[in-house]
Design an enzyme around this catalytic site. Structure first.
Site, PDB file in Angstrom:
ATOM      1  N   ASP A 415       0.820  -1.209   0.000  1.00  0.00           N
ATOM      2  CA  ASP A 415       0.000   0.000   0.000  1.00  0.00           C
ATOM      3  C   ASP A 415       0.854   1.259   0.000  1.00  0.00           C
ATOM      4  O   ASP A 415       0.512   2.262  -0.620  1.00  0.00           O
ATOM      5  CB  ASP A 415      -0.918   0.012   1.234  1.00  0.00           C
ATOM      6  CG  ASP A 415      -1.914  -1.136   1.218  1.00  0.00           C
ATOM      7  OD1 ASP A 415      -2.056  -1.771   0.160  1.00  0.00           O
ATOM      8  OD2 ASP A 415      -2.536  -1.399   2.255  1.00  0.00           O
ATOM      9  N   CYS A 453      -2.382   1.493 -12.865  1.00  0.00           N
ATOM     10  CA  CYS A 453      -2.476   1.287 -11.410  1.00  0.00           C
ATOM     11  C   CYS A 453      -3.768   1.964 -11.001  1.00  0.00           C
ATOM     12  O   CYS A 453      -4.825   1.622 -11.533  1.00  0.00           O
ATOM     13  CB  CYS A 453      -1.237   1.822 -10.698  1.00  0.00           C
ATOM     14  SG  CYS A 453      -0.695   3.454 -11.217  1.00  0.00           S
ATOM     15  N   SER A 454      -3.722   2.921 -10.116  1.00  0.00           N
ATOM     16  CA  SER A 454      -4.934   3.671  -9.783  1.00  0.00           C
ATOM     17  C   SER A 454      -4.952   4.996 -10.549  1.00  0.00           C
ATOM     18  O   SER A 454      -5.843   5.243 -11.349  1.00  0.00           O
ATOM     19  CB  SER A 454      -5.020   3.930  -8.275  1.00  0.00           C
ATOM     20  OG  SER A 454      -6.221   4.580  -7.942  1.00  0.00           O
ATOM     21  N   GLY A 456      -2.509   5.817 -12.647  1.00  0.00           N
ATOM     22  CA  GLY A 456      -1.903   5.580 -13.953  1.00  0.00           C
ATOM     23  C   GLY A 456      -0.625   6.357 -14.168  1.00  0.00           C
ATOM     24  O   GLY A 456      -0.260   6.638 -15.319  1.00  0.00           O
ATOM     25  N   ILE A 457       0.090   6.691 -13.084  1.00  0.00           N
ATOM     26  CA  ILE A 457       1.339   7.433 -13.257  1.00  0.00           C
ATOM     27  C   ILE A 457       2.499   6.863 -12.436  1.00  0.00           C
ATOM     28  O   ILE A 457       3.608   6.743 -12.942  1.00  0.00           O
ATOM     29  CB  ILE A 457       1.164   8.938 -12.960  1.00  0.00           C
ATOM     30  CG1 ILE A 457       0.632   9.167 -11.545  1.00  0.00           C
ATOM     31  CG2 ILE A 457       0.252   9.587 -13.985  1.00  0.00           C
ATOM     32  CD1 ILE A 457       0.557  10.638 -11.145  1.00  0.00           C
ATOM     33  N   GLN A 500       6.305   8.344  -9.461  1.00  0.00           N
ATOM     34  CA  GLN A 500       5.746   9.383  -8.603  1.00  0.00           C
ATOM     35  C   GLN A 500       6.568   9.695  -7.355  1.00  0.00           C
ATOM     36  O   GLN A 500       6.401  10.748  -6.765  1.00  0.00           O
ATOM     37  CB  GLN A 500       4.330   8.948  -8.180  1.00  0.00           C
ATOM     38  CG  GLN A 500       3.365  10.074  -7.973  1.00  0.00           C
ATOM     39  CD  GLN A 500       1.950   9.584  -7.769  1.00  0.00           C
ATOM     40  OE1 GLN A 500       1.687   8.388  -7.710  1.00  0.00           O
ATOM     41  NE2 GLN A 500       1.018  10.505  -7.655  1.00  0.00           N
TER      42      GLN A 500
END
Length: 542
Positions: A415, A453-454, A456-457, A500
């Site tokens: 997470d 992913c969530s 997208g980066i 990120q």
């Protein structure tokens, strides 16, 4: 990848090696007398010229390269501005160099000699124009770097920024000692640089050149990759000091803030609800457009970008995790782009927060329909790291055409932070590459990889950069130069924010180091004529 030349480091060149030493190195354990091993050395009969030596048919072939001062001539009709240009040309054009009897001479495996230094201010064989751009972009008076001299192989150049002008000062190497013309001699480049950081130099024009801030290179040859990683880890000293990974990542963030590309389509009122996060929008110039829709009413919009890079066999669609309202657009995109692989780098829910709508069926007997696309789950297998699903999709307007879809869901990403073991992630990347290889051999085209992913980066960008750099290693081997920072910058030109966090940045280094171990094990296995399976990536002991 763009701007990548595997010969940028010029590690295949050694000024002082003898012919017999070159031959011994080619026949040694590391290269084992493979046809196509090559290196360049200074000619002993005329020190201003060079010799390109190539191992072939059990012996070393030597090609004289004449140095005419302003160009290099291998006596085949071609002229080259630098040795790097010459070697790179014949490596990339294998049927251009041949003996007088007509036999081809192929350059396949560059020798890897040690660089004069592993310091990060050393930038290999970049040109004077490239050095000037780097320094002027830094805008730091007194910033400097060191590079190989293109005009005088075996010598080096200090390039430094003084009041927005760049000055280049030649460093000569005589009898393994480094010196400025007529100046004090030093046993190493490091010692010379340390001296002139304390005592300024004077350029031929009379300008005082001070070396204040090293402009560190992010490009590194894989043979030095472990040393570079160790150097980045040890950069920070004390609680408030940043390590090298954080420094390099923060430079990317500063660069990103200067990005001014349009993202108007994602901001349109009719498209706002299609974005999972209101501030993470696709660039207009690289966005995926749904062919079924129209720009005028926003029906062609999906939060996704094309990632296409030179010198890379794969192209990617980087996209956000679907919403319940965008699942139909996601499957329409998959159908229109003829994708066969989805790499999902998130769970549906993490820490109680929805990260991605479940856009696939959960029951083998009950297909789901999303807009015009029907999705049937054929099989599902799971281990500690992946859930692998095979699905069949078909389109209402093309009912007779069915396509097989492979869905890799990587569930081992924590997470927060990054996986402790990069092996499974690399394993998934390699498995997907094999699926594409098989598909390409059968159908004569290579479909894109959908990665999400969530947002997208972050994880999405990490996976895409890893895939690009692994492909580079597979193509060129351990001789290749890689630049993690530059690679991320390139894909950020297609979608903002890719990779990120500094932790993800470091994870790429960890993963590449792991892949190098696997690559070497595979090469050794091939040399000893036994099978080396992809599973070795995850099983390598640490």
């Amino acid at each position: 990848m763009a701007d990548n030349d595997i010969f940028m480091s010029s590690r295949w060149f050694s000024p002082y090696i003898t012919s017999s030493e070159m031959e011994a190195k080619m026949k040694g354990e590391e290269y084992a007398g493979k046809d196509g091993v090559f290196g360049v050395r200074v000619s002993k009969s005329n020190p201003s010229d060079f010799v390109l030596s190539v191992w072939r048919n059990g012996a070393m072939t030597n090609i004289k390269i004449l140095n005419h001062g302003d160009y290099y001539d291998p006596s085949i009709g071609e002229k080259f501005a630098s040795l790097s240009d010459l070697v790179s040309y014949f490596y990339k054009n294998p049927n251009e160099l041949k003996e007088k009897n007509g036999d081809w001479i192929h350059l396949k495996f560059p020798l890897n000699f040690d660089e004069p230094t592993e310091e990060r201010w050393f930038h290999g064989s970049i040109s004077s124009a490239q050095a000037e751009k780097l320094l002027q972009d830094s805008k730091i008076d007194g910033s400097f770097l060191v590079r190989r001299s293109a005009s005088k192989m075996g010598s080096y150049v200090i390039s430094a920024l003084v009041k927005q002008d760049v000055f280049h000062i030649m460093v000569h190497c005589t009898d393994s000692k480094y010196h400025l013309q007529g100046g004090e001699k030093f046993v190493s480049l490091e010692a010379l640089i340390e001296h002139y950081k304390k005592w300024s130099m004077v350029d031929n024009s009379g300008v005082v050149v001070s070396l204040k801030t090293a402009l560190n290179s992010t490009r590194v040859n894989l043979s030095s990759f472990k040393k570079r990683k160790d150097a980045l880890e040890s950069t920070g000293v004390g609680e408030k000091k940043k390590d090298g990974f954080t420094e390099e990542f923060e430079y990317l963030q500063q660069q990103e803030m200067r990005q001014t590309k349009d993202r108007k389509q994602g901001q349109r009122p009719e498209n706002k609800a299609k974005n999972r996060y209101k501030n993470i929008l696709p660039y207009d110039d690289s966005r995926v457009r749904l062919q079924i829709g129209k720009e005028e009413d926003g029906s062609d919009y999906i939060n996704a970008n094309w990632i296409r890079l030179p010198d890379n066999p794969n192209e990617y669609i980087a996209t956000q995790g679907t919403l319940s309202t965008t699942a139909k657009d996601f499957w329409q995109m998959a159908w229109e782009t003829k994708a066969i692989v989805i790499f999902m780098v998130t769970k549906e829910v993490e820490r109680g927060k929805n990260k991605c709508y479940r856009y696939w069926p959960t029951n083998l007997d009950t297909p789901d329909t999303h807009g015009n696309v029907t999705v049937k789950l054929d099989s599902e297998t799971q281990d500690d790291t992946f859930i692998i699903r095979r699905m069949t999709i078909n389109h209402v307007k093309q009912p007779k055409e069915k396509r097989q879809m492979l869905h890799y869901q990587y569930i081992a990403w924590p997470d927060h932070g990054v996986p402790k073991d990069p092996g499974p992630c690399i394993q998934g990347i390699k498995d997907i590459g094999r699926e594409l290889d098989i598909h390409e051999s059968r159908h004569k085209y290579r479909p894109p990889i959908i990665v999400h992913c969530s947002a997208g980066i972050g994880r999405t960008g990490t996976v895409i950069v890893l895939d690009c750099l692994i492909n580079l290693i597979d193509k060129y081997g351990i001789c290749v130069d890689v630049d993690v920072q530059r690679s991320i910058s390139q894909i950020r030109e297609k979608r903002s924010g890719m990779v990120q966090t500094a932790a993800q940045y470091k994870f790429i280094y960890d993963a590449l180091l792991r892949y190098m171990e696997y690559y070497r094990a595979r090469e050794k296995a091939a040399a000893e004529n036994y099978e080396s399976e992809y599973g070795n990536i995850s099983s390598l002991a640490h």
